[in-house]
Design an enzyme around this catalytic site. Structure first.
Site, short mmCIF file in Angstrom:
data_model
loop_
_atom_site.label_atom_id
_atom_site.label_comp_id
_atom_site.label_asym_id
_atom_site.label_seq_id
_atom_site.Cartn_x
_atom_site.Cartn_y
_atom_site.Cartn_z
N GLY A 242 0.82 -1.21 0.00
CA GLY A 242 0.00 0.00 0.00
C GLY A 242 0.86 1.26 0.00
O GLY A 242 0.53 2.25 -0.67
N ASP A 243 1.95 1.23 0.75
CA ASP A 243 2.86 2.38 0.78
C ASP A 243 3.52 2.59 -0.58
O ASP A 243 3.71 3.72 -1.03
CB ASP A 243 3.95 2.18 1.84
CG ASP A 243 3.38 1.97 3.23
OD1 ASP A 243 2.27 2.45 3.49
OD2 ASP A 243 4.05 1.31 4.04
#
Length: 291
Positions: free
Chosen positions: A238-239
């Site tokens: 996600g990052d």
């Protein structure tokens, strides 16, 4: 243009396990590794790997000097990272199961000792049109967001780890909100309003294996499908997605093109074991020949 990331820096202790431990279970790890992590550091590395200029605003303890050096090696401007001798560097103990799922215990350490002065000194070097990126693993988000808006920066908020009150606190300053499907549901319940009606110009909701949904400023909804890969480790995916999305926009890409790039980066990331140290770069994404 440039991205200014008020973000966490963690030392990641990663344990490979056959399955995630149940409550009260003692489980032997089959592998151990230590690396650079933290949602902020991951996003800074991703922005750099995506070809944008990135300056990290954060703090470490004496035990974390190597983390700043590693960030610099990856192309991140580390001059706004303060060393705080009275604090330990933030760290995370991460269990990664054979099916790719993970479980994380996080200690914030120096990440929550960032002063208003540190943020102000850093942002004094920013230019109108730059991007200010924040998450929920540091303190100072509201102060930073307010400063950034006054200076003419675009504010991007990755609302994780999710706290509804944290979102509420900086809602007036957000230009782009990135959150996952569960977080979107929690936010709608907390605020009593759907995410597309919060007055934010752009909202991106990640949907895991279903891709992501972009809720645009004119009420349009665009679904970007995920890419078919075999996951090895979902930590940091996600990052990576957010970092590539922010970098693409900072480099002048239209939103849909930036989302496609971010989706490819996230897909490649889940095929790798690790966090910041294994975030792909543009050439690796091109070589992967998605689609």
């Amino acid at each position: 243009m440039a991205v200014w990331n008020l973000g966490s820096i963690n030392i990641d202790n990663v344990y490979r396990v056959p399955h995630l431990p149940a409550p009260g279970e003692t489980l032997g790890a089959t592998e151990f590794s230590q690396g650079l992590g933290g949602k902020g550091a991951n996003m800074s590395v991703a922005v750099a790997r995506a070809g944008a200029r990135i300056a990290h605003i954060g703090a470490i303890g004496r035990d974390g000097k190597w983390t700043a050096e590693r960030l610099m090696e990856y192309g991140v401007d580390t001059r706004r990272i303060a060393e705080l001798p009275d604090h330990a560097t933030g760290h995370a103990n991460i269990a990664v199961a054979d099916d790719g799922e993970n479980q994380i215990v996080l200690y914030s350490g120096s990440n929550t000792a960032i002063s208003e002065q540190m943020i102000g000194v850093a942002l004094a070097e920013a230019s109108p049109g730059d991007t200010f990126l924040i998450q929920n693993e540091t303190n100072g988000q509201r102060v930073g967001a307010e400063m950034a808006k006054q200076l003419g920066l675009k504010v991007v908020y990755a609302a994780a780890p999710f706290e509804a009150e944290a979102v509420r606190d900086i809602l007036p300053f957000i230009d782009l909100l990135v959150l996952n499907q569960v977080e979107a549901g929690q936010l709608e319940e907390a605020l009593g309003s759907p995410v597309h009606a919060l007055g934010i110009a752009d909202v991106v909701v990640t949907l895991g294996a279903d891709g992501c949904l972009w809720l645009g400023p004119s009420g349009n909804e665009v679904h970007v499908p995920a890419l078919a890969v075999t996951p090895v480790d979902t930590t940091g995916a996600g990052d990576t997605f957010t970092g590539f999305l922010v970098a693409g926009l900072d480099r002048g890409m239209p939103m849909r093109q930036a989302l496609d790039l971010a989706t490819q980066a996230g897909a490649l990331m889940v095929t790798r074991l690790g966090t910041a140290d294994v975030i792909p770069d543009l050439k690796e994404i091109e070589d992967a020949r998605f689609g």
